[in-house]
Design a protein around this motif. Structure first.
Motif, PDB file in Angstrom:
ATOM      1  N   LYS A 108       3.750   9.717  -7.830  1.00 38.82           N
ATOM      2  CA  LYS A 108       4.798  10.044  -8.799  1.00 38.82           C
ATOM      3  C   LYS A 108       4.383   9.746 -10.245  1.00 38.82           C
ATOM      4  O   LYS A 108       5.143  10.006 -11.171  1.00 38.82           O
ATOM      5  CB  LYS A 108       6.084   9.254  -8.485  1.00 38.82           C
ATOM      6  N   GLY A 109       3.191   9.165 -10.412  1.00 39.85           N
ATOM      7  CA  GLY A 109       2.721   8.844 -11.755  1.00 39.85           C
ATOM      8  C   GLY A 109       3.376   7.629 -12.372  1.00 39.85           C
ATOM      9  O   GLY A 109       3.336   7.444 -13.589  1.00 39.85           O
ATOM     10  N   GLU A 110       3.984   6.779 -11.565  1.00 34.09           N
ATOM     11  CA  GLU A 110       4.666   5.587 -12.064  1.00 34.09           C
ATOM     12  C   GLU A 110       3.666   4.422 -12.127  1.00 34.09           C
ATOM     13  O   GLU A 110       3.682   3.515 -11.304  1.00 34.09           O
ATOM     14  CB  GLU A 110       5.858   5.260 -11.166  1.00 34.09           C
ATOM     15  N   THR A 111       2.815   4.465 -13.154  1.00 31.61           N
ATOM     16  CA  THR A 111       1.685   3.537 -13.214  1.00 31.61           C
ATOM     17  C   THR A 111       2.092   2.076 -13.355  1.00 31.61           C
ATOM     18  O   THR A 111       1.391   1.201 -12.851  1.00 31.61           O
ATOM     19  CB  THR A 111       0.725   3.919 -14.353  1.00 31.61           C
ATOM     20  N   GLU A 112       3.192   1.785 -14.021  1.00 31.23           N
ATOM     21  CA  GLU A 112       3.621   0.383 -14.152  1.00 31.23           C
ATOM     22  C   GLU A 112       3.939  -0.210 -12.773  1.00 31.23           C
ATOM     23  O   GLU A 112       3.533  -1.329 -12.459  1.00 31.23           O
ATOM     24  CB  GLU A 112       4.835   0.287 -15.073  1.00 31.23           C
ATOM     25  N   LYS A 113       4.650   0.555 -11.965  1.00 31.04           N
ATOM     26  CA  LYS A 113       4.974   0.085 -10.613  1.00 31.04           C
ATOM     27  C   LYS A 113       3.721   0.022  -9.747  1.00 31.04           C
ATOM     28  O   LYS A 113       3.573  -0.875  -8.913  1.00 31.04           O
ATOM     29  CB  LYS A 113       6.023   0.987  -9.977  1.00 31.04           C
ATOM     30  N   VAL A 114       2.811   0.986  -9.928  1.00 30.29           N
ATOM     31  CA  VAL A 114       1.550   0.968  -9.181  1.00 30.29           C
ATOM     32  C   VAL A 114       0.781  -0.303  -9.506  1.00 30.29           C
ATOM     33  O   VAL A 114       0.265  -0.974  -8.615  1.00 30.29           O
ATOM     34  CB  VAL A 114       0.684   2.202  -9.513  1.00 30.29           C
ATOM     35  N   ASP A 115       0.715  -0.628 -10.780  1.00 30.70           N
ATOM     36  CA  ASP A 115      -0.032  -1.809 -11.192  1.00 30.70           C
ATOM     37  C   ASP A 115       0.548  -3.095 -10.592  1.00 30.70           C
ATOM     38  O   ASP A 115      -0.191  -4.024 -10.280  1.00 30.70           O
ATOM     39  CB  ASP A 115      -0.106  -1.899 -12.720  1.00 30.70           C
ATOM     40  N   VAL A 126       0.841  -1.199   0.000  1.00 33.75           N
ATOM     41  CA  VAL A 126       0.000   0.000   0.000  1.00 33.75           C
ATOM     42  C   VAL A 126       0.876   1.249   0.000  1.00 33.75           C
ATOM     43  O   VAL A 126       0.662   2.177  -0.779  1.00 33.75           O
ATOM     44  CB  VAL A 126      -0.966   0.013   1.211  1.00 33.75           C
ATOM     45  N   THR A 127       1.896   1.270   0.860  1.00 29.58           N
ATOM     46  CA  THR A 127       2.798   2.422   0.929  1.00 29.58           C
ATOM     47  C   THR A 127       3.463   2.654  -0.416  1.00 29.58           C
ATOM     48  O   THR A 127       3.487   3.772  -0.929  1.00 29.58           O
ATOM     49  CB  THR A 127       3.876   2.203   2.010  1.00 29.58           C
ATOM     50  N   ARG A 128       3.989   1.592  -0.989  1.00 25.49           N
ATOM     51  CA  ARG A 128       4.659   1.730  -2.281  1.00 25.49           C
ATOM     52  C   ARG A 128       3.668   2.131  -3.374  1.00 25.49           C
ATOM     53  O   ARG A 128       3.974   2.967  -4.231  1.00 25.49           O
ATOM     54  CB  ARG A 128       5.385   0.439  -2.645  1.00 25.49           C
ATOM     55  N   GLY A 129       2.481   1.547  -3.356  1.00 32.71           N
ATOM     56  CA  GLY A 129       1.465   1.899  -4.344  1.00 32.71           C
ATOM     57  C   GLY A 129       1.082   3.369  -4.283  1.00 32.71           C
ATOM     58  O   GLY A 129       0.977   4.044  -5.307  1.00 32.71           O
ATOM     59  N   LEU A 130       0.898   3.886  -3.070  1.00 32.27           N
ATOM     60  CA  LEU A 130       0.571   5.307  -2.903  1.00 32.27           C
ATOM     61  C   LEU A 130       1.730   6.191  -3.359  1.00 32.27           C
ATOM     62  O   LEU A 130       1.529   7.222  -4.009  1.00 32.27           O
ATOM     63  CB  LEU A 130       0.208   5.607  -1.455  1.00 32.27           C
ATOM     64  N   TYR A 131       2.931   5.774  -3.024  1.00 32.75           N
ATOM     65  CA  TYR A 131       4.109   6.539  -3.428  1.00 32.75           C
ATOM     66  C   TYR A 131       4.221   6.586  -4.953  1.00 32.75           C
ATOM     67  O   TYR A 131       4.356   7.654  -5.549  1.00 32.75           O
ATOM     68  CB  TYR A 131       5.370   5.923  -2.817  1.00 32.75           C
ATOM     69  N   TYR A 132       4.156   5.417  -5.584  1.00 34.88           N
ATOM     70  CA  TYR A 132       4.283   5.362  -7.034  1.00 34.88           C
ATOM     71  C   TYR A 132       3.134   6.109  -7.718  1.00 34.88           C
ATOM     72  O   TYR A 132       3.331   6.766  -8.740  1.00 34.88           O
ATOM     73  CB  TYR A 132       4.354   3.923  -7.533  1.00 34.88           C
ATOM     74  N   CYS A 185       1.956  -3.224  -7.606  1.00 38.35           N
ATOM     75  CA  CYS A 185       1.473  -3.197  -6.219  1.00 38.35           C
ATOM     76  C   CYS A 185       0.005  -3.606  -6.158  1.00 38.35           C
ATOM     77  O   CYS A 185      -0.393  -4.385  -5.292  1.00 38.35           O
ATOM     78  CB  CYS A 185       1.656  -1.805  -5.613  1.00 38.35           C
ATOM     79  N   ILE A 186      -0.781  -3.085  -7.081  1.00 40.01           N
ATOM     80  CA  ILE A 186      -2.207  -3.424  -7.115  1.00 40.01           C
ATOM     81  C   ILE A 186      -2.386  -4.927  -7.314  1.00 40.01           C
ATOM     82  O   ILE A 186      -3.216  -5.551  -6.653  1.00 40.01           O
ATOM     83  CB  ILE A 186      -2.931  -2.613  -8.205  1.00 40.01           C
ATOM     84  N   ALA A 187      -1.599  -5.512  -8.195  1.00 41.40           N
ATOM     85  CA  ALA A 187      -1.702  -6.959  -8.437  1.00 41.40           C
ATOM     86  C   ALA A 187      -1.447  -7.746  -7.160  1.00 41.40           C
ATOM     87  O   ALA A 187      -2.147  -8.713  -6.870  1.00 41.40           O
ATOM     88  CB  ALA A 187      -0.730  -7.379  -9.536  1.00 41.40           C
ATOM     89  N   SER A 188      -0.463  -7.321  -6.376  1.00 38.89           N
ATOM     90  CA  SER A 188      -0.174  -8.059  -5.147  1.00 38.89           C
ATOM     91  C   SER A 188      -1.243  -7.805  -4.081  1.00 38.89           C
ATOM     92  O   SER A 188      -1.504  -8.665  -3.249  1.00 38.89           O
ATOM     93  CB  SER A 188       1.208  -7.694  -4.607  1.00 38.89           C
ATOM     94  N   LEU A 189      -1.887  -6.648  -4.128  1.00 43.23           N
ATOM     95  CA  LEU A 189      -2.917  -6.335  -3.129  1.00 43.23           C
ATOM     96  C   LEU A 189      -4.243  -7.016  -3.427  1.00 43.23           C
ATOM     97  O   LEU A 189      -5.097  -7.107  -2.545  1.00 43.23           O
ATOM     98  CB  LEU A 189      -3.132  -4.818  -3.054  1.00 43.23           C
TER      99      LEU A 189
END
Length: 124
Positions: A39-46, A30-36, A48-52
């Motif tokens: 920053k607009g880093e959607t690939e990294k967000v995705d 969650v922390t990393r997803g919010l951070y990314y 995090c979302i997959a793991s959540l």
């Protein structure tokens, strides 16, 4: 507290220290997803979302659905955010009780979906 106040860089630094001790999991994602997301880093967000979306136990599932809602809010993905908040209501996740007063949801307060969620939470 750092996440709630938008101090994402400080939160990720703290999370890195915690992760180095071997204590990571849903909160880390969650922390990393919010951070990314901030920053607009959607690939990294995705990632995090997959793991959540695959939490191991009930406690993690409850926290992950609200974390997903917050990430999708930051990414301006309202449909996904509302789906996550709906799941929070089903799972009886405590943080969802505060959406009515949490300023982060201000822009959605007049949205019929938001009104319906609030009414569902506070129906009595």
């Amino acid at each position: 507290i750092l996440l709630c106040t938008g101090q994402f860089e400080e939160a990720i630094e703290l999370q890195d220290m915690i992760s180095s001790t071997g204590a990571c999991g849903v909160m880390d994602q969650v922390t990393r997803g919010l951070y990314y997301a901030s920053k607009g880093e959607t690939e990294k967000v995705d990632q995090c979302i997959a793991s959540l979306t695959k939490p191991d136990d009930v406690a993690n599932r409850e926290f992950s659905c609200f974390g997903l809602a917050m990430i999708n809010l930051i990414l301006d993905r309202p449909d996904e955010m509302f789906r996550n908040l709906e799941q929070c209501i089903i799972d009886r996740t405590a943080p969802v009780l505060f959406i009515k007063v949490d300023p982060i949801f201000k822009k959605y307060r007049k949205d019929p979906r938001f009104i319906a969620l609030v009414n569902k939470i506070f129906k009595n």
